[in-house]
Write a protein that holds these residues in place. Structure first.
Motif, PDB file in Angstrom:
ATOM      1  N   GLU A  91       8.880 -94.320   3.811  1.00 22.81           N
ATOM      2  CA  GLU A  91       7.615 -93.678   3.475  1.00 22.81           C
ATOM      3  C   GLU A  91       7.779 -92.172   3.306  1.00 22.81           C
ATOM      4  OE1 GLU A  91       4.902 -94.843   6.525  1.00 22.81           O
ATOM      5  OE2 GLU A  91       4.853 -96.949   5.890  1.00 22.81           O
ATOM      6  N   GLU A 104       7.302 -97.760 -10.431  1.00 24.30           N
ATOM      7  CA  GLU A 104       6.004 -98.397 -10.201  1.00 24.30           C
ATOM      8  C   GLU A 104       6.130 -99.925 -10.269  1.00 24.30           C
ATOM      9  OE1 GLU A 104       3.176 -97.523  -9.213  1.00 24.30           O
ATOM     10  OE2 GLU A 104       3.076 -95.347  -9.435  1.00 24.30           O
ATOM     11  N   ARG A 107       7.304-101.035  -7.009  1.00 25.11           N
ATOM     12  CA  ARG A 107       6.514-100.609  -5.858  1.00 25.11           C
ATOM     13  C   ARG A 107       6.143-101.774  -4.926  1.00 25.11           C
ATOM     14  NH1 ARG A 107       2.736 -96.542  -4.272  1.00 25.11           N
ATOM     15  NH2 ARG A 107       2.896 -95.394  -6.220  1.00 25.11           N
ATOM     16  N   PRO A 108       5.766-102.977  -5.454  1.00 23.65           N
ATOM     17  CA  PRO A 108       5.428-104.066  -4.529  1.00 23.65           C
ATOM     18  C   PRO A 108       6.537-104.387  -3.537  1.00 23.65           C
ATOM     19  CG  PRO A 108       4.718-104.631  -6.741  1.00 23.65           C
ATOM     20  CD  PRO A 108       5.540-103.381  -6.858  1.00 23.65           C
ATOM     21  N   GLU A 111       6.299-101.834  -0.820  1.00 21.56           N
ATOM     22  CA  GLU A 111       5.108-102.044  -0.001  1.00 21.56           C
ATOM     23  C   GLU A 111       5.249-103.185   0.996  1.00 21.56           C
ATOM     24  OE1 GLU A 111       2.111-102.393  -3.015  1.00 21.56           O
ATOM     25  OE2 GLU A 111       1.797-100.225  -3.129  1.00 21.56           O
ATOM     26  N   ASN A 113       7.407-103.100   3.171  1.00 19.65           N
ATOM     27  CA  ASN A 113       8.055-102.442   4.299  1.00 19.65           C
ATOM     28  C   ASN A 113       7.245-102.553   5.583  1.00 19.65           C
ATOM     29  OD1 ASN A 113      10.318-100.887   5.145  1.00 19.65           O
ATOM     30  ND2 ASN A 113       9.029 -99.072   5.241  1.00 19.65           N
ATOM     31  N   ALA A 180       6.832-110.422  -2.207  1.00 20.85           N
ATOM     32  CA  ALA A 180       6.191-109.640  -3.268  1.00 20.85           C
ATOM     33  C   ALA A 180       6.625-110.159  -4.622  1.00 20.85           C
ATOM     34  CB  ALA A 180       6.555-108.164  -3.140  1.00 20.85           C
TER      35      ALA A 180
END
Length: 208
Positions: A91, A104, A107-108, A111, A113, A180
């Motif tokens: 982060e 981008e 990104r999933p 996320e 994490n 994801a």
């Protein structure tokens, strides 16, 4: 850290140093170089992943810094590497960044994490030393390091189509906790999305 008898070879596990940077980069590329190459091509089509890995490994801070790596040696040869750190570092690394289109798309995966965990970012073993217990010895050292730092769990992000890696972590006691979906892209070699696998620290993993 420790000496492990793996197959017919004696393997030493130790913290990495700056002098190990080139081999850390080579092993990191083996682990997931395709993903970094995918990101870099969206920034500069001529960019190569290996020099970026070398710069990251030589640094004293950051995700792939040698400070966050451990090394497996057979004799005087580096044969494996694991890169692990507190998951919250992810982060802080991306905070305030403007992501590219390809970042981008991924990104999933980020996320998934779990910031309270100890994250195994990558583990890699040279081809000639696989299936000899080197990866298991590195994983055991990462779990022990997470336990020493009092983290509640160890986590790892695994591409769903990397069935060998998924089986390796399942065998070590990890369970899938999140998944994801990643949109298809012609330049991304991975399909099937990404998994977050977790091992609670209080559970002793059986590493063979």
């Amino acid at each position: 850290f420790a000496n492990k008898a793996t197959g017919r070879r004696q393997i030493a596990i130790r913290p990495a140093t700056r002098e190990d940077s080139r081999m850390i980069a080579k092993l990191a590329y083996l682990a997931d170089g395709d993903t970094l190459a995918f990101i870099l091509r969206g920034i500069d089509p001529t960019a190569e992943a290996m020099p970026v890995y070398r710069e990251m490994a030589a640094a004293t801070t950051g995700i792939l810094s040698q400070e966050n790596c451990i090394i497996a040696e057979s004799g005087d040869r580096i044969v494996g590497m694991a890169n692990a750190f507190p998951a919250r570092l992810i982060e802080s690394e991306i905070a305030g960044l403007i992501l590219t289109e390809r970042e981008e798309l991924l990104r999933p995966r980020v996320e998934l994490n779990e910031p309270t965990s100890y994250l195994l970012n990558s583990i890699a073993v040279l081809p000639g030393y696989r299936r000899l217990g080197v990866g298991a010895a590195l994983l055991a050292a990462v779990i022990e390091d997470g336990k020493r730092q009092l983290f509640p769990s160890v986590t790892v992000h695994v591409w769903a189509d990397n069935t060998e890696a998924v089986a390796f972590y399942f065998h070590a006691g990890f369970k899938e906790v999140r998944r994801a979906s990643i949109s298809w892209h012609p330049d991304l070699s991975r399909t099937g999305g990404s998994l977050l696998m977790m091992l609670p620290i209080e559970v002793e993993a059986e590493i063979r």
